[in-house]
Enzyme design. Sequence first.
Site, PDB file in Angstrom:
ATOM      1  CE1 TYR A 129      -4.311  -2.026   5.323  1.00 35.47           C
ATOM      2  CE2 TYR A 129      -3.165  -0.031   4.628  1.00 35.47           C
ATOM      3  CZ  TYR A 129      -3.921  -1.152   4.322  1.00 35.47           C
ATOM      4  OH  TYR A 129      -4.286  -1.396   3.020  1.00 35.47           O
ATOM      5  CB  SER A 155      -0.896   0.018   1.247  1.00 33.27           C
ATOM      6  OG  SER A 155      -1.567   1.256   1.380  1.00 33.27           O
TER       7      SER A 155
END
Length: 271
Positions: free
Chosen positions: A155, A141
Amino acid sequence: MANNRLALITGASAGLGAEFARQYAAKGWDVALTARRLDRLDALARELEEKHKIATITISQDLALVKGVDTILRELKEAGRYVDALVNNAGYGLPGTFFDTSWKDQAAFIRVLYTAPIELVHKVLPGMVERKFGRIINVASLAGYAPGASGHTLYGSVKAGLIKFSESVHAEAQAAGHNIHCTALCPGFTRTEFHDANGTREAADQSPDWIWMKAGPVVEAGIEAVTKGQPVVVPGAVNKGLATLTKLVPEPLGRAVMKQQSKRFWMKDGD
């Protein structure tokens, strides 16, 4: 059809995973689809078999389980198939801060998004080396480039780890002369079910259209990058610009920006 190469795709029931399945099938690959929702996997499998005349395997499995990876690979072995391409796509967001989430939830998150993908890579690599071919895409990401922020605590850490891991695996394979490519795909905001699943859809819908990408171009960029042997790819001009900015902006300013944005995208309602 059994002579086709096989792509194993995790988190294939929706979003980027389903799009990876569609694009690999369109290229004539057989696909093994795994996620928890078997009904969705079976529906996608029927679609791909009818449209592209390829073979599919569906495996319902929760990667949060310690034996999840072994179960998937055992079912493939029993079907007489091996993995030519691996797409580690399974993932989700865990809203809230590290203080107000349980360790059980955090441990499952680490397992699904980090430990299981690495375990899958480790366990399919020997076969790839033996057959002198392998393609691995780890869906990371743009968050892996950004400073840490309040909410969804692990995350960014996990995604940053996947980027470095992918670079290392790719470098090791190339140094050994293997025809194995490993790529970290680093999308930004992508229109999938991700924000519905983690409860941030309302905030996401308030963001401008120009920061969003559709799943198709993101997946296409990932497949193209791994085919070419590119260890990291950031799809889209906007995302590339943001990734560059994270390297140029002074760290205190970057953290201040992330602090402000985390209130919109990372925190649960009421936090």
